[in-house]
Structure formats: structure tokens, C-alpha cells
Design an enzyme around this catalytic site. Structure first.
Site, mmCIF file in Angstrom:
data_model
loop_
_atom_site.group_PDB
_atom_site.id
_atom_site.type_symbol
_atom_site.label_atom_id
_atom_site.label_comp_id
_atom_site.label_asym_id
_atom_site.label_seq_id
_atom_site.Cartn_x
_atom_site.Cartn_y
_atom_site.Cartn_z
ATOM 1 N N HIS A 12 0.828 -1.203 0.000
ATOM 2 C CA HIS A 12 0.000 0.000 0.000
ATOM 3 C C HIS A 12 0.864 1.256 0.000
ATOM 4 C CE1 HIS A 12 -2.273 3.197 2.202
ATOM 5 N NE2 HIS A 12 -3.144 2.910 1.259
ATOM 6 N N GLU A 68 1.898 1.888 -3.461
ATOM 7 C CA GLU A 68 0.786 2.477 -4.222
ATOM 8 C C GLU A 68 0.806 4.004 -4.092
ATOM 9 O OE1 GLU A 68 -3.646 3.649 -3.483
ATOM 10 O OE2 GLU A 68 -3.262 1.596 -2.818
ATOM 11 N N HIS A 69 0.994 4.491 -2.875
ATOM 12 C CA HIS A 69 1.072 5.941 -2.649
ATOM 13 C C HIS A 69 2.293 6.542 -3.332
ATOM 14 C CE1 HIS A 69 -1.883 7.049 0.692
ATOM 15 N NE2 HIS A 69 -2.162 5.789 0.398
ATOM 16 N N GLU A 114 -4.441 8.053 7.311
ATOM 17 C CA GLU A 114 -5.395 7.116 6.713
ATOM 18 C C GLU A 114 -5.742 6.000 7.703
ATOM 19 O OE1 GLU A 114 -5.917 4.536 2.554
ATOM 20 O OE2 GLU A 114 -4.042 5.587 2.973
#
Length: 417
Positions: free
Chosen positions: A46, A49-50, A126
Site C-alpha cells: 500500500h 501504491e502511494h 489514513e
């Protein structure tokens, strides 16, 4: 009709030409989500992904954003436990530019340490956002309990302790080992030319083939977990062992879920909400993985009514398991599911997603006609047999978030012991 070709390095390219539209959707699907991470790497997929939106050797993050907006495009990404996807949707005249931006991001990210530090803070926020979303937290705690000891138990976002150790170099190394030809599917749907397709072949032929990564098996184990949180409602997710995402019984599962808790006419909605007024929201769903799955029933309600609600849910589940659905319920669920299939594939984005996900996870792409036929083939006996197999109370689990009782108290409420 989808066309599939496999490049020498293992990359699979699936295309579907739709002559009646002017848009195109392009997706790069990587068969490596959080499930491939070690415990120390939790959150890496993840995090990457960022990072792929934070700049390349030739484009800054601002350049990526400006160039995408300049062509009226939509570009985004998501990470799941078993895949990561980067996608864009643009007018066909801008597909070549969108392809260049997307490929530059995904395969030539700079992984600058300064960007890592900034984005780490974003991901921590997040995580806090999910902690403040009780239905998400309830599901996360459930998965952590029933798949304890396997990567499926760990949150996709990672945890602050593992995120703190990640650097630009470590993320770049993880990216290099996991973004490989053998686990990549490129999906394109909509309006495109042969030149667009040739461009994709050339770009992805340069990707190293790589070697498949071993995936640790996961097994469902019944568990009860209670998470205190100072909120007004208690959020409950009741669960049973489910099906893997390629199970031939997945169409029967969808109809079963629709009958039990799939809409306002479902048994749970009618009994728990409409007739007894015990909750505002209640629904069921299945979550499948490569080798296992979970079937869940979710509701949110007052602590004072949860015991009665759980007793009612058990009664509704037992009745469906023991007596099966009525013919009218089955036909209604069938038509709902078929309509969802057809209406859900009326955009280039949806077509691309269906093709990419199906090829990555199943190795085949069912046509809409084949999916509708699979739903038509499900019988009342199929649904009843599946209900008998799934709804075994000694295999039940529950996650509760809110002003909760002890976990063992929920075990007693659910199991009647």
C-alpha cells in the site's frame, strides 16, 4: 469480446474493443497485495501504491497531476490483500498520453526519501481514519481474529511500527521484486487503435519476468473479539467460513446472500429492521480469497437491543438453512444479481476491471452471457445445500466495536451457551 495475449516475459494483455464509446480505460493489475508481505513488511504494498504518484525521474508529483487534468483524465489506484491496481480513464484521443503517464509512474518512480517521509504521515492519517470508521474497524478486527497467524490477518495499510522502518530504498527493492512480468495483467477496454496496442506490447515486453512468490496458506478459525470504542452504536459482524473467489458455488453464494441480507426485501432487513425495529442497517456479504473466504452479516445498533437482534439473526439464518428459500425469493434474487451484472458492465471502467481482475485471479474471463447462465443454473437445492454447509454455529465468529460486552459474552449470545 475480450482478446488475450501473453508476452514472452509472462505479462498478459487483455483488450476489449467497444466501438460505441469514445473513452478508454487502462489498468495495470499486479498480483501482489498485502498477502505477499512478511510481518516486517506489513503495509509495503500500500505504501508503494502511494509512492508511485509522488514523482518519477522525469515527472514530479505536480507534473503527474497537471498532465492528467490537462487531458481530462481520471487516474487512481487501490491495494487489496491479493492485488494492486493502477488505472486511468480518458478520451480515446488521449490514450497514448495516459499510457505514458501511467507506465512512467508504475515502473519509474523516484522513491525519494523526502516523499517517503511526507507520505508516511499521510498513511498514518489514513490509518486513523479507518480507526474512526467503526464498520471498517469491525471488519478489520474480524479478519485479524479468524485468520490469525497468516498474512490475511494483517491490515492492508500496515501498522505504525512497520511503516516507521520503511525507506525509499527498501520500498524500491520491494517494488523491484514484486512488480514482475509473471504476475502482471494489463487490461484495456473501450476505444483504441492498433497503434495503442502495439505501444502496450513494446512497453511491457521490457518488464523482467521474475519468479512467483510463495504465498502462505490461510485457514479460517472461529474467534470472538470485542473492541471498546466510545461511540453511540455497537457495530457487529457475525461470520462463518465462506468460499474462495474461484469456487464454482460462488453464484449460489451471491443468491444466498441476496436472499438473506442483500436488500430491503431480504429476510434480515425485513425481520430485524422492518418488523422489530432493532437496527437501521443490516446486510450480508461474502469475502473470498485464493484459498479461503468468509461470509459475514453486519449490523449496527444500540447495546440494549443487540442480544435480541443476535437471537433474531440466528433464527432467520436457521430457518433459511433448514427450509431453504421460496421459489419467489430465489427468482427475485436471481433477477437482482443478473441486473447488477448487466448494469455494472455498462462503462469502460467496469469492463476493464472485470477483465483485469478475472484474468489475474481466475485465468479466464467469463462473458456476461456466461455469468447470466451461471445464475440461471442455480437451483433452490443448490442454495439450501450451501446454507447447510456454511451456517454451522460451531464455526461462527463475531467482531464487536463500540460500548461492547466482553468477547465471551458475545460467544454466549451467538452460540446460546
Amino acid at each position: 469480446m475480450c482478446s488475450i495475449e501473453t508476452l514472452p516475459n509472462g505479462v498478459r494483455i487483455v483488450t476489449e474493443r467497444i466501438d460505441t464509446v469514445r473513452s478508454a480505460a487502462l489498468g495495470i493489475w499486479i498480483g501482489g497485495g498485502s498477502r505477499e508481505e512478511t510481518a516486517a513488511e506489513s503495509g509495503a504494498a500500500h505504501f508503494i501504491e502511494h509512492m508511485l504518484f509522488k514523482g518519477t525521474a522525469t515527472r514530479s508529483a505536480q507534473d503527474i497531476a497537471r498532465e492528467t487534468d490537462a487531458i481530462g483524465g481520471q487516474m487512481n489506484a487501490f491495494t487489496t490483500k491479493e492485488c494492486t491496481c493502477f488505472y486511468a480513464r480518458v478520451l480515446d484521443e488521449h490514450l497514448a498520453q495516459a499510457t505514458d503517464i501511467l507506465c512512467d509512474m508504475v515502473y519509474h518512480s523516484a522513491f525519494a526519501q523526502s516523499s517517503v517521509e511526507t507520505e508516511r504521515g499521510v498513511i498514518l492519517e489514513e490509518i486513523d481514519m479507518y480507526e474512526d470508521t467503526p464498520d471498517d474497524l469491525c471488519a478489520e478486527k474480524l479478519f485479524g481474529a479468524v485468520f490469525q497467524g497468516s498474512p490475511l490477518a494483517r491490515p492492508i495499510l500496515g501498522v505504525p511500527e512497520t511503516l516507521a522502518t520503511m525507506t525509499g530504498d527498501s520500498l524500491k527493492a520491494y517494488h523491484h521484486s514484486h512488480y514482475r512480468g509473471d504476475n502482471t495483467v494489463v487490461a484495456l477496454a473501450g476505444s483504441f487503435t492498433e497503434a495503442d496496442l502495439a505501444d502496450l506490447r513494446q512497453r511491457f515486453s521490457a518488464l523482467p519476468a521474475g519468479q512467483p512468490q510463495p504465498v502462505e496458506p490461510a485457514k479460517y478459525t472461529p474467534a470472538f473479539v470485542a473492541t471498546p470504542k466510545p461511540i453511540e452504536q455497537n457495530h457487529l459482524t457475525l461470520a462463518f467460513p465462506g468460499l474462495d473467489y474461484n469456487s464454482p458455488r460462488r453464484f449460489a453464494l451471491q443468491l444466498l446472500s441476496s436472499i438473506l441480507g442483500g436488500g430491503v426485501s431480504s429476510r434480515l432487513f425485513q425481520q430485524v429492521r422492518e418488523q422489530q425495529g432493532l437496527c437501521y442497517s443490516i446486510y450480508s456479504y461474502g469475502a473470498g480469497h485464493a484459498d479461503t473466504g468468509v461470509f459475514c452479516i453486519y449490523t449496527a445498533l444500540n447495546r440494549d437491543t443487540e442480544a435480541k437482534a443476535l437471537a433474531t439473526i440466528r433464527q432467520v439464518v436457521d430457518q433459511l438453512r433448514d427450509q431453504g428459500p421460496t421459489s419467489e425469493e430465489l427468482e427475485r434474487a436471481r433477477e437482482q444479481s443478473k441486473a447488477n451484472v448487466i448494469m455494472g458492465l455498462e462503462s469502460t471502467q467496469a469492463r476493464m476491471s472485470h477483465a483485469g481482475r478475472s484474468l489475474l485471479f481466475s485465468g479466464e474471463i467469463l462473458t456476461p452471457e456466461a455469468i447470466l447462465a451461471a445464475y440461471d443454473a442455480v437451483t433452490r437445492e443448490d442454495v439450501m445445500a450451501l446454507a447447510r454447509d456454511l451456517f454451522q454455529w460451531d464455526q461462527a465468529s463475531l467482531s464487536a466495536v463500540g460500548q461492547v460486552r466482553p468477547a465471551e459474552a458475545y460467544r454466549a449470545l451467538v452460540l446460546g451457551a
